[in-house]
Design an enzyme around this catalytic site. Structure first.
Site, PDB file in Angstrom:
ATOM      1  N   SER A 141      -7.727 -10.093   3.793  1.00 23.86           N
ATOM      2  CA  SER A 141      -7.289  -9.615   5.111  1.00 23.86           C
ATOM      3  C   SER A 141      -7.672 -10.622   6.180  1.00 23.86           C
ATOM      4  CB  SER A 141      -7.989  -8.293   5.406  1.00 23.86           C
ATOM      5  OG  SER A 141      -7.795  -7.898   6.749  1.00 23.86           O
ATOM      6  N   TYR A 154     -15.777  -3.009   6.144  1.00 27.05           N
ATOM      7  CA  TYR A 154     -14.441  -3.410   5.669  1.00 27.05           C
ATOM      8  C   TYR A 154     -14.311  -4.931   5.691  1.00 27.05           C
ATOM      9  CZ  TYR A 154      -9.348  -3.838   5.332  1.00 27.05           C
ATOM     10  OH  TYR A 154      -8.080  -4.185   4.934  1.00 27.05           O
TER      11      TYR A 154
HETATM   12  P1  NDP Z   1      -1.695   1.814   1.777  1.00 30.57           P
HETATM   13  O1  NDP Z   1      -2.648   2.872   2.211  1.00 30.57           O
HETATM   14  O2  NDP Z   1      -0.250   2.010   2.040  1.00 30.57           O
HETATM   15  O3  NDP Z   1      -1.881   1.513   0.228  1.00 30.57           O
HETATM   16  C1  NDP Z   1      -3.135   1.522  -0.393  1.00 30.57           C
HETATM   17  C2  NDP Z   1      -2.900   1.578  -1.896  1.00 30.57           C
HETATM   18  O4  NDP Z   1      -4.172   1.505  -2.554  1.00 30.57           O
HETATM   19  C3  NDP Z   1      -2.225   2.862  -2.345  1.00 30.57           C
HETATM   20  O5  NDP Z   1      -1.210   2.550  -3.250  1.00 30.57           O
HETATM   21  C4  NDP Z   1      -3.348   3.624  -3.037  1.00 30.57           C
HETATM   22  O6  NDP Z   1      -2.806   4.371  -4.116  1.00 30.57           O
HETATM   23  C5  NDP Z   1      -4.210   2.484  -3.569  1.00 30.57           C
HETATM   24  N1  NDP Z   1      -5.573   2.912  -3.853  1.00 30.57           N
HETATM   25  C6  NDP Z   1      -6.518   3.357  -2.986  1.00 30.57           C
HETATM   26  N2  NDP Z   1      -7.640   3.698  -3.664  1.00 30.57           N
HETATM   27  C7  NDP Z   1      -7.394   3.430  -4.979  1.00 30.57           C
HETATM   28  C8  NDP Z   1      -8.153   3.563  -6.170  1.00 30.57           C
HETATM   29  N3  NDP Z   1      -9.408   4.038  -6.168  1.00 30.57           N
HETATM   30  N4  NDP Z   1      -7.578   3.190  -7.341  1.00 30.57           N
HETATM   31  C9  NDP Z   1      -6.312   2.725  -7.374  1.00 30.57           C
HETATM   32  N5  NDP Z   1      -5.545   2.580  -6.279  1.00 30.57           N
HETATM   33  C10 NDP Z   1      -6.079   2.935  -5.097  1.00 30.57           C
HETATM   34  O7  NDP Z   1      -2.214   0.484   2.487  1.00 30.57           O
HETATM   35  P2  NDP Z   1      -1.728  -1.032   2.429  1.00 30.57           P
HETATM   36  O8  NDP Z   1      -0.505  -1.188   1.662  1.00 30.57           O
HETATM   37  O9  NDP Z   1      -1.784  -1.521   3.814  1.00 30.57           O
HETATM   38  O10 NDP Z   1      -2.958  -1.680   1.657  1.00 30.57           O
HETATM   39  C11 NDP Z   1      -2.827  -2.583   0.568  1.00 30.57           C
HETATM   40  C12 NDP Z   1      -3.894  -3.661   0.685  1.00 30.57           C
HETATM   41  O11 NDP Z   1      -3.632  -4.469   1.835  1.00 30.57           O
HETATM   42  C13 NDP Z   1      -5.312  -3.125   0.870  1.00 30.57           C
HETATM   43  O12 NDP Z   1      -6.193  -3.873   0.061  1.00 30.57           O
HETATM   44  C14 NDP Z   1      -5.593  -3.399   2.340  1.00 30.57           C
HETATM   45  O13 NDP Z   1      -6.965  -3.535   2.605  1.00 30.57           O
HETATM   46  C15 NDP Z   1      -4.827  -4.680   2.544  1.00 30.57           C
HETATM   47  N6  NDP Z   1      -4.500  -5.011   3.925  1.00 30.57           N
HETATM   48  C16 NDP Z   1      -3.744  -4.158   4.679  1.00 30.57           C
HETATM   49  C17 NDP Z   1      -3.511  -4.459   6.018  1.00 30.57           C
HETATM   50  C18 NDP Z   1      -2.767  -3.518   6.906  1.00 30.57           C
HETATM   51  O14 NDP Z   1      -2.793  -3.723   8.134  1.00 30.57           O
HETATM   52  N7  NDP Z   1      -2.083  -2.500   6.380  1.00 30.57           N
HETATM   53  C19 NDP Z   1      -3.982  -5.715   6.619  1.00 30.57           C
HETATM   54  C20 NDP Z   1      -4.741  -6.545   5.721  1.00 30.57           C
HETATM   55  C21 NDP Z   1      -4.975  -6.204   4.430  1.00 30.57           C
HETATM   56  P3  NDP Z   1      -3.309   5.814  -4.632  1.00 30.57           P
HETATM   57  O15 NDP Z   1      -3.847   6.556  -3.455  1.00 30.57           O
HETATM   58  O16 NDP Z   1      -2.069   6.388  -5.224  1.00 30.57           O
HETATM   59  O17 NDP Z   1      -4.332   5.506  -5.669  1.00 30.57           O
END
Ligand code: NDP
Length: 246
Positions: A141, A154
């Site tokens: 990030s 974070y």
């Molecule tokens: P979302 O909340 O849309 O997606 C998060 C995903 O992580 C979901 O598919 C969720 O699936 C999965 N997840 C969470 N906990 C678990 C777990 N214990 N095991 C397996 N899967 C898990 O957010 P984003 O798409 O934004 O996030 C994706 C990545 O991008 C993250 O690492 C985030 O930190 C990073 N990021 C996002 C930014 C933003 O502004 N959105 C900026 C910079 C980085 P489920 O709940 O079905 O398990």
């Protein structure tokens, strides 16, 4: 690497960046392995991909459990015979001020954002080192570069992911031909912000809503670019932020 017919595992594929990446790579001809905890969302995505003529496999997993990721890799090997790329994308961002001592949320972030990445790498590495090729993409990030309010833990997890990616690349790229990329996005319009429980932070986040953020598809494109380079090219970091974000 040629994306067409390559086998790509994506964690956190049930929403946001993971979902968009799965669709992007599947439409470029990859066989995508969709992983997350939410089975219904994953099955829905698989149907969408298959209806568009793509190939997808669903394997549910909680990235905090090493055995779940081992199972993802073993199901992938049974179905598709190999693994070419792992995208460690699952993450959460329950921002809070340190003084509030939301220690359960601190631990969750370490478990999912950092240990989840380690578990993914541990599961896939024997296959990639044996193949002497492949890609590992870790979603870090902008938070790895600078602190933002409520982000002490974070940002620490994302800085750790960036540094781990650098170590992985140095150990794996020259010897085993495994390319490693850290993707470092600024604000992206996804459900990530819904994991925040600190009311003060929620209020401050309202300002973000006035900004034009990135779309999940923008990050999917950056990932596509990173893994589709010739083997001689390693894209180390992709630091990608909204034009309006300072
Ligand atoms: P979302 O909340 O849309 O997606 C998060 C995903 O992580 C979901 O598919 C969720 O699936 C999965 N997840 C969470 N906990 C678990 C777990 N214990 N095991 C397996 N899967 C898990 O957010 P984003 O798409 O934004 O996030 C994706 C990545 O991008 C993250 O690492 C985030 O930190 C990073 N990021 C996002 C930014 C933003 O502004 N959105 C900026 C910079 C980085 P489920 O709940 O079905 O398990």
């Amino acid at each position: 690497m040629e994306i067409k017919d390559s086998v790509v595992i994506i964690t956190g594929a049930s929403s946001g960046i993971g979902r968009a990446t799965a669709k992007n790579l599947a439409s470029a001809g990859a066989k995508v392995v969709l992983s997350a905890r939410s089975e219904d969302e994953l099955n829905e995505l698989r149907s969408e991909i298959e209806n568009d003529g793509g190939k997808a496999l669903v394997v549910t997993a909680d990235v905090t459990k090493r055995e779940d990721l081992d199972n993802v890799v073993s199901k992938t090997l049974s179905e598709y015979g190999t693994v070419d790329t792992l995208i460690n994308n699952a993450g959460l961002m329950p921002l809070s001020y340190v003084k509030k001592l939301k220690t359960d949320e601190w631990e969750k972030m370490v478990d999912v954002n950092l240990k989840g990445v380690l578990n993914g790498v541990a599961a896939v590495l024997p296959t990639l080192t044996e193949n002497k090729k492949g890609n590992i993409v870790n979603i870090s990030s902008m938070a790895a570069h600078s602190y933002f309010p409520g982000g002490a833990v974070y940002c620490a997890t994302k800085a750790a992911v960036k540094m781990f990616s650098e170590g992985l690349r140095k150990e794996l790229a020259p010897k085993y031909g495994i390319n490693v990329t850290s993707i470092e996005p600024g604000a992206v319009a996804t459900s990530l912000f819904e994991t925040i429980t600190d009311e003060d932070i929620k209020e401050e986040m309202q300002q973000m809503k006035e900004m034009t953020t990135l779309e999940a598809e923008d990050i999917a494109e950056a990932i596509n670019y990173s893994i589709s380079q010739p083997n001689r090219v390693n894209i180390n970091d992709v630091y990608i932020v909204p034009t309006e974000q300072s």
